[in-house]
Design a protein around this motif. Structure first.
Motif, PDB file in Angstrom:
ATOM      1  N   ASN A 204     -16.220   8.897 129.517  1.00  0.00           N
ATOM      2  CA  ASN A 204     -15.238   9.972 129.455  1.00  0.00           C
ATOM      3  C   ASN A 204     -14.610  10.215 130.824  1.00  0.00           C
ATOM      4  N   GLU A 205     -15.450  10.215 131.869  1.00  0.00           N
ATOM      5  CA  GLU A 205     -14.935  10.393 133.220  1.00  0.00           C
ATOM      6  C   GLU A 205     -16.010  10.038 134.244  1.00  0.00           C
ATOM      7  N   VAL A 206     -15.555   9.656 135.436  1.00  0.00           N
ATOM      8  CA  VAL A 206     -16.409   9.469 136.604  1.00  0.00           C
ATOM      9  C   VAL A 206     -15.771  10.276 137.725  1.00  0.00           C
ATOM     10  N   PHE A 207     -16.552  11.148 138.371  1.00  0.00           N
ATOM     11  CA  PHE A 207     -15.972  11.995 139.403  1.00  0.00           C
ATOM     12  C   PHE A 207     -17.024  12.382 140.429  1.00  0.00           C
ATOM     13  N   TYR A 208     -16.557  12.818 141.577  1.00  0.00           N
ATOM     14  CA  TYR A 208     -17.420  13.231 142.689  1.00  0.00           C
ATOM     15  C   TYR A 208     -17.322  14.739 142.843  1.00  0.00           C
ATOM     16  N   SER A 209     -18.483  15.408 142.884  1.00  0.00           N
ATOM     17  CA  SER A 209     -18.493  16.864 142.977  1.00  0.00           C
ATOM     18  C   SER A 209     -19.848  17.309 143.512  1.00  0.00           C
ATOM     19  N   LEU A 210     -20.126  18.591 143.385  1.00  0.00           N
ATOM     20  CA  LEU A 210     -21.448  19.137 143.681  1.00  0.00           C
ATOM     21  C   LEU A 210     -22.221  19.307 142.385  1.00  0.00           C
ATOM     22  N   GLN A 211     -23.501  18.950 142.419  1.00  0.00           N
ATOM     23  CA  GLN A 211     -24.346  19.281 141.273  1.00  0.00           C
ATOM     24  C   GLN A 211     -24.332  20.792 141.109  1.00  0.00           C
ATOM     25  N   GLY A 212     -24.006  21.243 139.917  1.00  0.00           N
ATOM     26  CA  GLY A 212     -23.838  22.678 139.715  1.00  0.00           C
ATOM     27  C   GLY A 212     -25.030  23.393 139.130  1.00  0.00           C
TER      28      GLY A 212
END
Length: 258
Positions: free
Chosen positions: A24-32
């Motif tokens: 569905n998607e690959v993205f870079y973020s902070l573990q929430g």
């Protein structure tokens, strides 16, 4: 790229197999969420799920699965493009319905990544998982006709029958470092949570401490969390469990790719 209907048709079975993974998607973020909240991570979100929570915060991986079928090499390449990240979160949907998730996890481990798998705990896979973030689904998650986002309640019976698999859940707790993360809709969920935690403790050789049990407020927007987070925090203190925020919602509301 396969059309959305192809992803939906092939990615909703209890045990989906095929070439590659529906992404569905690959993205870079902070573990929430959870014990690693705040850690920079690459998220690999698969499409398809064997359950249908009415409050699912990734609607287009469950109720209407969308995305593209991709081979493991291309997924690894995209993960590696985020050079600053040492953590990868495999999430969904339910990523463990896909046999190819094991190959992806093996490749990530070989490359030295810390892997977290976000799972509902109904499917066990033998794979290199550093943290199994298990979110058992409570009765309050069942999509009854009055809460079904599609309005017909056709998933109510199947969801209710399959939302807890004690064999898979206990095997996972014994095999991996684990956190049990419960979505709390209101105080009435706590009796089921405490009962399920005791069942897990009785079925496993691993010590499941109260600190391994996380209570997370239900809500996909800041406005929704404003009405639930304080009460869930109070319940965590009352029962001795850990409270987990939804940091990504606090920071970015319901923006995609966060």
């Amino acid at each position: 790229m396969p059309v959305a209907s192809d992803v939906e048709e092939r990615a909703t079975d209890d045990d989906a197999s095929g070439e590659g993974l529906p992404i569905n998607e690959v993205f870079y973020s902070l573990q929430g969420e959870g014990t690693l909240a705040g850690v920079p991570s690459v998220f690999v979100r698969t499409s398809g799920c064997n359950l249908r929570c009415w409050f699912c915060d990734s609607y287009h991986t469950s109720w209407e699965p969308t995305g593209a079928w991709r081979d493991v090499d291309s997924i690894i390449e995209e993960v590696q493009s985020h050079e600053q990240a040492g953590h990868v979160v495999l999430t969904g949907g339910e990523p463990l319905i896909h046999e190819e998730s094991v190959e992806l996890l093996e490749r990530l481990a070989a490359d030295g990544y810390h892997t977290t798998v976000e799972t509902n705990g109904t499917i066990y896979r033998d794979a290199p998982i550093d943290l199994a973030s298990i979110s058992p689904k409570l009765a309050s998650s069942t999509p009854t006709p009055d809460r079904d986002p599609k309005g017909d309640g056709e998933w109510e019976e199947k969801h209710e029958e399959n939302r807890i698999d004690m064999d898979a859940l206990s095997r996972m707790v014994d095999a991996y470092e684990t956190q049990l993360k419960f979505v709390v809709t209101d105080e009435s969920d706590l009796s089921e949570i405490t009962g399920l935690v005791e069942r897990v403790r009785a079925a496993t050789a691993t010590t499941v401490a109260d600190d391994d049990v996380l209570l997370m407020p239900e809500g996909m927007t800041r406005e929704q969390l404003d009405g639930t987070r304080s009460k869930v925090a109070e319940l965590a203190m009352e029962y001795g469990y850990r409270y987990t925020p939804r940091l990504h919602v606090d920071l970015w509301n319901d923006a995609p790719g966060t």
